[in-house]
Design a protein around this motif. Structure first.
Motif, PDB file in Angstrom:
ATOM      1  N   TRP A 278     -97.279  16.769 -26.540  1.00  0.00           N
ATOM      2  CA  TRP A 278     -96.826  18.136 -26.271  1.00  0.00           C
ATOM      3  C   TRP A 278     -95.471  18.140 -25.564  1.00  0.00           C
ATOM      4  CZ3 TRP A 278     -96.085  19.982 -21.269  1.00  0.00           C
ATOM      5  CH2 TRP A 278     -96.611  19.199 -20.227  1.00  0.00           C
ATOM      6  N   ILE A 279     -95.220  17.148 -24.704  1.00  0.00           N
ATOM      7  CA  ILE A 279     -93.909  17.051 -24.054  1.00  0.00           C
ATOM      8  C   ILE A 279     -92.850  16.651 -25.079  1.00  0.00           C
ATOM      9  CG2 ILE A 279     -92.534  15.705 -22.414  1.00  0.00           C
ATOM     10  CD1 ILE A 279     -94.853  15.668 -20.540  1.00  0.00           C
ATOM     11  N   GLU A 280     -93.212  15.726 -25.965  1.00  0.00           N
ATOM     12  CA  GLU A 280     -92.282  15.314 -27.007  1.00  0.00           C
ATOM     13  C   GLU A 280     -91.863  16.503 -27.871  1.00  0.00           C
ATOM     14  OE1 GLU A 280     -92.026  12.081 -30.700  1.00  0.00           O
ATOM     15  OE2 GLU A 280     -93.922  12.465 -29.664  1.00  0.00           O
ATOM     16  N   GLY A 281     -92.829  17.377 -28.196  1.00  0.00           N
ATOM     17  CA  GLY A 281     -92.513  18.554 -29.006  1.00  0.00           C
ATOM     18  C   GLY A 281     -91.555  19.498 -28.306  1.00  0.00           C
ATOM     19  N   ILE A 282     -91.790  19.716 -27.014  1.00  0.00           N
ATOM     20  CA  ILE A 282     -90.901  20.598 -26.240  1.00  0.00           C
ATOM     21  C   ILE A 282     -89.491  20.019 -26.174  1.00  0.00           C
ATOM     22  CG2 ILE A 282     -90.434  21.534 -23.942  1.00  0.00           C
ATOM     23  CD1 ILE A 282     -93.467  21.719 -23.537  1.00  0.00           C
ATOM     24  N   LEU A 283     -89.406  18.726 -25.855  1.00  0.00           N
ATOM     25  CA  LEU A 283     -88.092  18.091 -25.725  1.00  0.00           C
ATOM     26  C   LEU A 283     -87.336  18.102 -27.048  1.00  0.00           C
ATOM     27  CD1 LEU A 283     -89.028  15.008 -23.494  1.00  0.00           C
ATOM     28  CD2 LEU A 283     -87.905  17.124 -22.776  1.00  0.00           C
ATOM     29  N   GLN A 284     -88.043  17.866 -28.146  1.00  0.00           N
ATOM     30  CA  GLN A 284     -87.390  17.857 -29.456  1.00  0.00           C
ATOM     31  C   GLN A 284     -86.858  19.239 -29.821  1.00  0.00           C
ATOM     32  OE1 GLN A 284     -90.309  16.246 -32.158  1.00  0.00           O
ATOM     33  NE2 GLN A 284     -89.733  14.125 -31.731  1.00  0.00           N
ATOM     34  N   LYS A 285     -87.622  20.273 -29.522  1.00  0.00           N
ATOM     35  CA  LYS A 285     -87.178  21.631 -29.851  1.00  0.00           C
ATOM     36  C   LYS A 285     -85.969  22.039 -29.012  1.00  0.00           C
ATOM     37  CE  LYS A 285     -91.577  23.403 -31.593  1.00  0.00           C
ATOM     38  NZ  LYS A 285     -92.141  22.064 -31.815  1.00  0.00           N
ATOM     39  N   LEU A 286     -85.977  21.667 -27.723  1.00  0.00           N
ATOM     40  CA  LEU A 286     -84.829  21.981 -26.875  1.00  0.00           C
ATOM     41  C   LEU A 286     -83.617  21.145 -27.287  1.00  0.00           C
ATOM     42  CD1 LEU A 286     -86.528  22.185 -23.359  1.00  0.00           C
ATOM     43  CD2 LEU A 286     -85.569  24.079 -24.668  1.00  0.00           C
ATOM     44  N   GLY A 287     -83.841  19.858 -27.532  1.00  0.00           N
ATOM     45  CA  GLY A 287     -82.735  18.976 -27.887  1.00  0.00           C
ATOM     46  C   GLY A 287     -82.107  19.310 -29.226  1.00  0.00           C
ATOM     47  N   ALA A 288     -82.869  19.956 -30.117  1.00  0.00           N
ATOM     48  CA  ALA A 288     -82.332  20.293 -31.440  1.00  0.00           C
ATOM     49  C   ALA A 288     -81.177  21.280 -31.358  1.00  0.00           C
ATOM     50  CB  ALA A 288     -83.442  20.865 -32.319  1.00  0.00           C
ATOM     51  N   GLY A 289     -81.102  22.027 -30.260  1.00  0.00           N
ATOM     52  CA  GLY A 289     -80.024  23.010 -30.127  1.00  0.00           C
ATOM     53  C   GLY A 289     -78.728  22.437 -29.595  1.00  0.00           C
ATOM     54  N   VAL A 290     -78.757  21.183 -29.150  1.00  0.00           N
ATOM     55  CA  VAL A 290     -77.567  20.608 -28.515  1.00  0.00           C
ATOM     56  C   VAL A 290     -76.415  20.478 -29.497  1.00  0.00           C
ATOM     57  CG1 VAL A 290     -76.626  18.536 -27.431  1.00  0.00           C
ATOM     58  CG2 VAL A 290     -78.862  19.388 -26.736  1.00  0.00           C
ATOM     59  N   VAL A 291     -76.638  19.845 -30.627  1.00  0.00           N
ATOM     60  CA  VAL A 291     -75.548  19.549 -31.558  1.00  0.00           C
ATOM     61  C   VAL A 291     -74.848  20.808 -32.072  1.00  0.00           C
ATOM     62  CG1 VAL A 291     -75.019  18.607 -33.840  1.00  0.00           C
ATOM     63  CG2 VAL A 291     -76.396  17.287 -32.223  1.00  0.00           C
ATOM     64  N   PRO A 292     -75.563  21.802 -32.641  1.00  0.00           N
ATOM     65  CA  PRO A 292     -74.840  22.977 -33.146  1.00  0.00           C
ATOM     66  C   PRO A 292     -74.118  23.751 -32.050  1.00  0.00           C
ATOM     67  CG  PRO A 292     -77.223  23.320 -33.230  1.00  0.00           C
ATOM     68  CD  PRO A 292     -77.005  21.888 -32.943  1.00  0.00           C
ATOM     69  N   LEU A 293     -74.718  23.871 -30.873  1.00  0.00           N
ATOM     70  CA  LEU A 293     -74.054  24.610 -29.804  1.00  0.00           C
ATOM     71  C   LEU A 293     -72.854  23.846 -29.249  1.00  0.00           C
ATOM     72  CD1 LEU A 293     -77.011  26.238 -27.812  1.00  0.00           C
ATOM     73  CD2 LEU A 293     -75.534  27.232 -29.565  1.00  0.00           C
ATOM     74  N   MET A 294     -72.949  22.519 -29.196  1.00  0.00           N
ATOM     75  CA  MET A 294     -71.804  21.707 -28.770  1.00  0.00           C
ATOM     76  C   MET A 294     -70.622  21.898 -29.715  1.00  0.00           C
ATOM     77  SD  MET A 294     -73.286  18.013 -27.574  1.00  0.00           S
ATOM     78  CE  MET A 294     -73.821  17.712 -25.888  1.00  0.00           C
ATOM     79  N   LEU A 295     -70.883  21.818 -31.007  1.00  0.00           N
ATOM     80  CA  LEU A 295     -69.813  21.951 -31.988  1.00  0.00           C
ATOM     81  C   LEU A 295     -69.248  23.365 -32.009  1.00  0.00           C
ATOM     82  CD1 LEU A 295     -71.393  19.860 -34.875  1.00  0.00           C
ATOM     83  CD2 LEU A 295     -69.492  19.196 -33.391  1.00  0.00           C
ATOM     84  N   LEU A 296     -70.113  24.354 -31.865  1.00  0.00           N
ATOM     85  CA  LEU A 296     -69.646  25.734 -31.812  1.00  0.00           C
ATOM     86  C   LEU A 296     -68.750  25.960 -30.600  1.00  0.00           C
ATOM     87  CD1 LEU A 296     -69.839  28.548 -33.117  1.00  0.00           C
ATOM     88  CD2 LEU A 296     -71.822  28.997 -31.676  1.00  0.00           C
ATOM     89  N   SER A 297     -69.148  25.428 -29.449  1.00  0.00           N
ATOM     90  CA  SER A 297     -68.345  25.596 -28.237  1.00  0.00           C
ATOM     91  C   SER A 297     -67.032  24.831 -28.329  1.00  0.00           C
ATOM     92  CB  SER A 297     -69.134  25.141 -27.004  1.00  0.00           C
ATOM     93  OG  SER A 297     -69.390  23.753 -27.047  1.00  0.00           O
ATOM     94  N   LEU A 298     -67.038  23.705 -29.051  1.00  0.00           N
ATOM     95  CA  LEU A 298     -65.790  22.969 -29.259  1.00  0.00           C
ATOM     96  C   LEU A 298     -64.813  23.812 -30.070  1.00  0.00           C
ATOM     97  CD1 LEU A 298     -64.094  20.425 -29.059  1.00  0.00           C
ATOM     98  CD2 LEU A 298     -65.339  19.487 -31.019  1.00  0.00           C
ATOM     99  N   GLY A 299     -65.320  24.485 -31.106  1.00  0.00           N
ATOM    100  CA  GLY A 299     -64.462  25.376 -31.880  1.00  0.00           C
ATOM    101  C   GLY A 299     -63.926  26.529 -31.054  1.00  0.00           C
ATOM    102  N   LEU A 300     -64.764  27.045 -30.146  1.00  0.00           N
ATOM    103  CA  LEU A 300     -64.312  28.121 -29.257  1.00  0.00           C
ATOM    104  C   LEU A 300     -63.202  27.658 -28.319  1.00  0.00           C
ATOM    105  CD1 LEU A 300     -67.808  29.608 -28.302  1.00  0.00           C
ATOM    106  CD2 LEU A 300     -66.028  30.792 -29.597  1.00  0.00           C
ATOM    107  N   ALA A 301     -63.165  26.345 -28.023  1.00  0.00           N
ATOM    108  CA  ALA A 301     -62.178  25.819 -27.083  1.00  0.00           C
ATOM    109  C   ALA A 301     -60.833  25.529 -27.732  1.00  0.00           C
ATOM    110  CB  ALA A 301     -62.711  24.537 -26.436  1.00  0.00           C
ATOM    111  N   LEU A 302     -60.783  25.421 -29.063  1.00  0.00           N
ATOM    112  CA  LEU A 302     -59.525  25.108 -29.727  1.00  0.00           C
ATOM    113  C   LEU A 302     -58.551  26.272 -29.590  1.00  0.00           C
ATOM    114  CD1 LEU A 302     -60.755  23.367 -33.004  1.00  0.00           C
ATOM    115  CD2 LEU A 302     -60.205  22.354 -30.787  1.00  0.00           C
ATOM    116  N   SER A 303     -57.339  25.956 -29.162  1.00  0.00           N
ATOM    117  CA  SER A 303     -56.339  26.996 -28.905  1.00  0.00           C
ATOM    118  C   SER A 303     -55.127  26.785 -29.801  1.00  0.00           C
ATOM    119  CB  SER A 303     -55.913  26.964 -27.429  1.00  0.00           C
ATOM    120  OG  SER A 303     -54.877  27.880 -27.187  1.00  0.00           O
ATOM    121  N   TRP A 304     -54.964  27.653 -30.798  1.00  0.00           N
ATOM    122  CA  TRP A 304     -53.829  27.525 -31.708  1.00  0.00           C
ATOM    123  C   TRP A 304     -52.529  27.928 -31.011  1.00  0.00           C
ATOM    124  CZ3 TRP A 304     -56.004  24.766 -35.157  1.00  0.00           C
ATOM    125  CH2 TRP A 304     -57.322  25.013 -35.536  1.00  0.00           C
ATOM    126  N   GLN A 305     -52.606  28.843 -30.024  1.00  0.00           N
ATOM    127  CA  GLN A 305     -51.410  29.263 -29.329  1.00  0.00           C
ATOM    128  C   GLN A 305     -50.770  28.128 -28.534  1.00  0.00           C
ATOM    129  OE1 GLN A 305     -54.304  30.831 -29.210  1.00  0.00           O
ATOM    130  NE2 GLN A 305     -53.916  32.791 -30.257  1.00  0.00           N
TER     131      GLN A 305
END
Length: 306
Positions: free
Chosen positions: A187-214
């Motif tokens: 049950w702990i493994e399931g919780i950790l996997q579900k929380l950890g699954a959000g790391v990659v897409p949110l990391m990449l999305l936030s990286l795109g938000l940080a890019l500054s063309w100006q």
């Protein structure tokens, strides 16, 4: 490798598009801190516990630390020599040192390694971050920022401040459970996997938000060129040469060396703002190296895999 990076850049592009259009009235400056805070305090610690609880911790960890710190120190030394030769001003010198010496081993490196090599490579990225990149950034990196910048705060943060952060405590917890040999309940493994699954897409999305063309301007080109040459060329080359002295197997060496070829870490801009370094130059370095990594990472992957 190219196919993997294209998928990564599709998510980064979503963040960049959000920065342009501010959906829902939320700007990139408003959205990104929320996403990174959720990742930093909740999702990333869960992923760290899941990975390190069952990771092969031991001599590998010391070798990751040696590789990461040595590569960053090499890049820091080379860019400092370049700055002295070309008479960089202090504000620019501090910014280029931070931009050159510290790769984006987590927000970019973790998803790239996981998608390229498989889930086992997450341990490589996390250990390089916790045992090499973050400690070196908050010691040598802060020293460089103070030396070339201005610290107007009444009290300076301790160089050991990283010891009191959620990812660090998650790592300590996971390592202790690992060494003790405690089994991971389903049950702990399931919780950790579900929380950890959000790391990659949110990391990449936030990286795109940080890019500054100006921030991309011709006046920064003389500073950006050595950053690109050292970070995307010399630093992974040094790491590849250094890795020959390590006892890691070939897949783990390849993953670790590839991490040293990642673009500039986004966190460095926080230090540029605090110590009044050239933040716009640093932002340009993040943007340019992130885009160039679409070419350089497949190149180094092909070299490393022979």
């Amino acid at each position: 490798m190219t196919s993997t990076l294209l998928q990564m850049f599709a998510l980064i592009a979503c963040g960049a598009v959000w920065r342009l259009f501010s959906f829902g009235g939320l700007t990139a400056e408003q959205t990104r801190p929320v996403l990174t805070t959720v990742v930093y305090y909740l999702l990333l610690p869960a992923l760290i516990i899941e990975v390190l609880w069952r990771a092969d911790i031991g001599l590998h960890s010391f070798q990751y630390s040696a590789l990461g710190i040595s590569s960053s120190f090499f890049a820091m030394t080379v860019i400092w020599v370049c700055g002295r030769l070309f008479r960089f001003k202090d504000r620019q010198m501090g910014a280029v040192i931070l931009a050159t010496a510290f790769p984006n081993v987590t927000y970019m490196g973790l998803p790239v390694l996981e998608q390229t090599f498989g889930s086992w490579a997450r341990s490589v990225a996390i250990q390089l971050d916790l045992f090499a990149a973050t400690p070196f950034l908050l010691t040598a990196g802060v020293v460089a920022a103070r030396r070339f910048g201005t610290d107007d705060t009444s009290s300076s943060a301790s160089p050991l401040a990283f010891l009191n952060t959620p990812p660090f405590w998650a790592a300590i917890t996971a390592v202790l459970l690992n060494l003790y040999g405690a089994p991971m309940p389903v049950w702990i493994e399931g919780i950790l996997q579900k929380l950890g699954a959000g790391v990659v897409p949110l990391m990449l999305l936030s990286l795109g938000l940080a890019l500054s063309w100006q921030s991309v301007s011709w006046r920064h080109l003389p500073y950006a060129l050595p950053i690109v040459l050292i970070k995307m060329g010399l630093m992974p080359w040094f790491a590849m040469a250094f890795s020959q002295w390590l006892t890691l197997d070939h897949p783990h060496k390849t993953a670790a060396v590839l991490e040293m070829g990642m673009p500039c870490m986004v966190l460095g801009i926080v230090f540029c703002d605090r110590y009044r370094l050239d933040s716009s130059l640093y932002a340009m370095a993040v943007t340019v190296t992130t885009l160039l990594s679409l070419v350089t990472l497949p190149f180094w992957h092909r070299i490393l895999t022979g």
